[in-house]
Design a protein around this motif. Structure first.
Motif, PDB file in Angstrom:
ATOM      1  N   MET A  35       0.595  -1.118  -0.130  1.00  0.00           N
ATOM      2  CA  MET A  35      -0.082   0.236   0.008  1.00  0.00           C
ATOM      3  C   MET A  35       0.450   1.427   0.083  1.00  0.00           C
ATOM      4  N   SER A  36       1.955   1.159   0.971  1.00  0.00           N
ATOM      5  CA  SER A  36       2.639   2.423   1.183  1.00  0.00           C
ATOM      6  C   SER A  36       3.303   2.583  -0.372  1.00  0.00           C
ATOM      7  N   MET A  37       4.111   1.780  -0.972  1.00  0.00           N
ATOM      8  CA  MET A  37       4.907   1.704  -2.814  1.00  0.00           C
ATOM      9  C   MET A  37       3.669   1.128  -3.468  1.00  0.00           C
ATOM     10  N   MET A  38       2.694   1.429  -2.850  1.00  0.00           N
ATOM     11  CA  MET A  38       1.466   1.865  -4.183  1.00  0.00           C
ATOM     12  C   MET A  38       1.219   3.237  -3.947  1.00  0.00           C
ATOM     13  N   LEU A  39       1.038   4.018  -2.864  1.00  0.00           N
ATOM     14  CA  LEU A  39       0.221   5.662  -2.581  1.00  0.00           C
ATOM     15  C   LEU A  39       2.059   6.168  -3.460  1.00  0.00           C
ATOM     16  N   LEU A  41       4.519   5.379  -5.845  1.00  0.00           N
ATOM     17  CA  LEU A  41       4.988   5.572  -6.898  1.00  0.00           C
ATOM     18  C   LEU A  41       4.439   6.518  -7.698  1.00  0.00           C
ATOM     19  N   PHE A  42       3.388   7.086  -7.917  1.00  0.00           N
ATOM     20  CA  PHE A  42       3.266   8.603  -9.109  1.00  0.00           C
ATOM     21  C   PHE A  42       4.183   9.282  -8.461  1.00  0.00           C
ATOM     22  N   PRO A  43       3.989   9.857  -6.913  1.00  0.00           N
ATOM     23  CA  PRO A  43       5.180  10.682  -6.519  1.00  0.00           C
ATOM     24  C   PRO A  43       6.451  10.783  -6.601  1.00  0.00           C
ATOM     25  N   PHE A  44       6.704   8.860  -6.650  1.00  0.00           N
ATOM     26  CA  PHE A  44       8.146   8.987  -7.283  1.00  0.00           C
ATOM     27  C   PHE A  44       8.468   9.685  -8.410  1.00  0.00           C
ATOM     28  N   VAL A  45       7.361   8.768  -9.433  1.00  0.00           N
ATOM     29  CA  VAL A  45       7.509   9.168 -10.732  1.00  0.00           C
ATOM     30  C   VAL A  45       7.793  10.659 -11.331  1.00  0.00           C
ATOM     31  N   ASN A 113       7.694   8.038   1.959  1.00  0.00           N
ATOM     32  CA  ASN A 113       6.839   7.066   3.114  1.00  0.00           C
ATOM     33  C   ASN A 113       6.798   5.801   2.625  1.00  0.00           C
ATOM     34  N   GLY A 114       7.039   5.280   1.161  1.00  0.00           N
ATOM     35  CA  GLY A 114       7.139   3.805   0.802  1.00  0.00           C
ATOM     36  C   GLY A 114       8.770   3.012   1.199  1.00  0.00           C
ATOM     37  N   VAL A 115       9.651   4.003   1.412  1.00  0.00           N
ATOM     38  CA  VAL A 115      10.768   3.492   1.578  1.00  0.00           C
ATOM     39  C   VAL A 115      10.691   3.296   3.167  1.00  0.00           C
ATOM     40  N   ASN A 116      10.289   3.919   4.302  1.00  0.00           N
ATOM     41  CA  ASN A 116       9.313   3.935   5.279  1.00  0.00           C
ATOM     42  C   ASN A 116       9.299   2.734   5.828  1.00  0.00           C
ATOM     43  N   ALA A 117       7.988   2.371   4.798  1.00  0.00           N
ATOM     44  CA  ALA A 117       7.745   0.804   5.118  1.00  0.00           C
ATOM     45  C   ALA A 117       8.569  -0.097   4.931  1.00  0.00           C
ATOM     46  N   VAL A 118       9.347   0.116   3.995  1.00  0.00           N
ATOM     47  CA  VAL A 118      10.625  -1.091   3.895  1.00  0.00           C
ATOM     48  C   VAL A 118      11.482  -1.020   5.075  1.00  0.00           C
TER      49      VAL A 118
END
Length: 285
Positions: A35-39, A41-45, A113-118
């Motif tokens: 879920m965190s990576m999905m959220l 994904l677009f901000p990263f790109v 936030n996605g990196v923080n989840a990892v």
């Protein structure tokens, strides 16, 4: 023969990693990461595109945004990436390429936030105690996003510069076919190296403390290999078996991407658990 295989440290590490994965309820953590990576994904790109726009203005050189998107999603199964890329292109068509904007900072923060989840999953898998304060952990995650965007830009520029350099050398060595041998597999090589270095950095800097290279390389290789196999299997599953459109209608593409990210997140955590099991078995051997 069977007893010898079962006593092998690699097989025992795999078995212990599977046990710890289930015992620590990493299935739930995989959902959190997906879920965190999905959220994110677009901000990263969007951040990577903004970084590309800044570099283009500095060097007065245009960068193919479609190629950047392809580097991000090139290793994804086509049935999963196609709807995501189409929606992403619609967003990129109306977004700004400015980096120093409120939107640019927000994209950078949400992507972290996605990196923080990892990071949390890595700390748990390695049984580490993360004593870093919140602000330091957040800076680490933001730096990880910046490094990832810069890595994708470097790969994109490398794919452009190397063929030009080989074409230049071909004028001096007309009897040698340089471009045919080296550029044919260049895109595939980069598609393999980018995930490898990303996973390697996850194991190196995200846990509570830095582990030895010999301790993190086995799980890194295992993760990338399982990702490759999962990508092939999931592409076959989505293309031949699953009927997400019948269940989720217009959300079919998003749900397929979410499940794909869930599988990849579980593999990433399993690779860290494998490393930790291997470390513990070597200490007790």
């Amino acid at each position: 023969m069977i007893n010898r295989v079962l006593k092998n440290i690699w097989v025992k590490s795999l078995w212990r990693a599977a046990q710890q994965f289930n015992h620590k309820n990493h299935w739930v953590m995989s959902s959190h990461i997906a879920m965190s990576m999905m959220l994110a994904l677009f901000p990263f790109v969007l951040f990577t595109v903004a970084l590309a726009g800044t570099m283009a203005s500095v060097f007065s050189q245009g960068i193919d945004l479609d190629h950047l998107v392809d580097l991000v999603f090139g290793s994804w199964p086509e049935p999963v990436s196609t709807p995501i890329v189409s929606e992403l292109n619609a967003v990129l068509a109306t977004s700004s390429t400015g980096l120093v904007t409120v939107g640019g900072f927000l994209a950078l923060y949400f992507a972290s936030n996605g990196v923080n989840a990892v990071r949390i999953a890595m700390v748990q898998a390695y049984h580490d105690v993360d004593r870093r304060p919140f602000w330091l952990s957040r800076i680490l995650c933001i730096g990880f996003v910046i490094l990832g965007g810069a890595g994708i830009l470097f790969a994109a520029l490398f794919e452009v510069i190397l063929p030009l350099y080989l074409h230049y050398l071909a004028d001096f060595f007309p009897e040698v076919e340089l471009s045919g041998y080296l550029t044919s597999g260049l895109h595939g090589l980069i598609a393999v190296l980018l995930p490898f270095f990303a996973v390697f950095l996850c194991h190196l800097v995200l846990p509570g403390h830095i582990h030895r290279l010999t301790h993190i390389l086995p799980g890194t290789v295992l993760t990338v290999a399982l990702w490759w196999g999962a990508g092939i299997g999931f592409a076959f599953y989505v293309g031949s078996i699953a009927q997400y459109s019948a269940t989720y209608a217009g959300l079919a593409g998003a749900m397929a991407a979410m499940i794909f990210l869930y599988v990849n997140a579980a593999i990433l955590i399993f690779g860290a658990e494998f490393n930790n099991a291997l470390i513990e078995l070597r200490l007790t051997a």
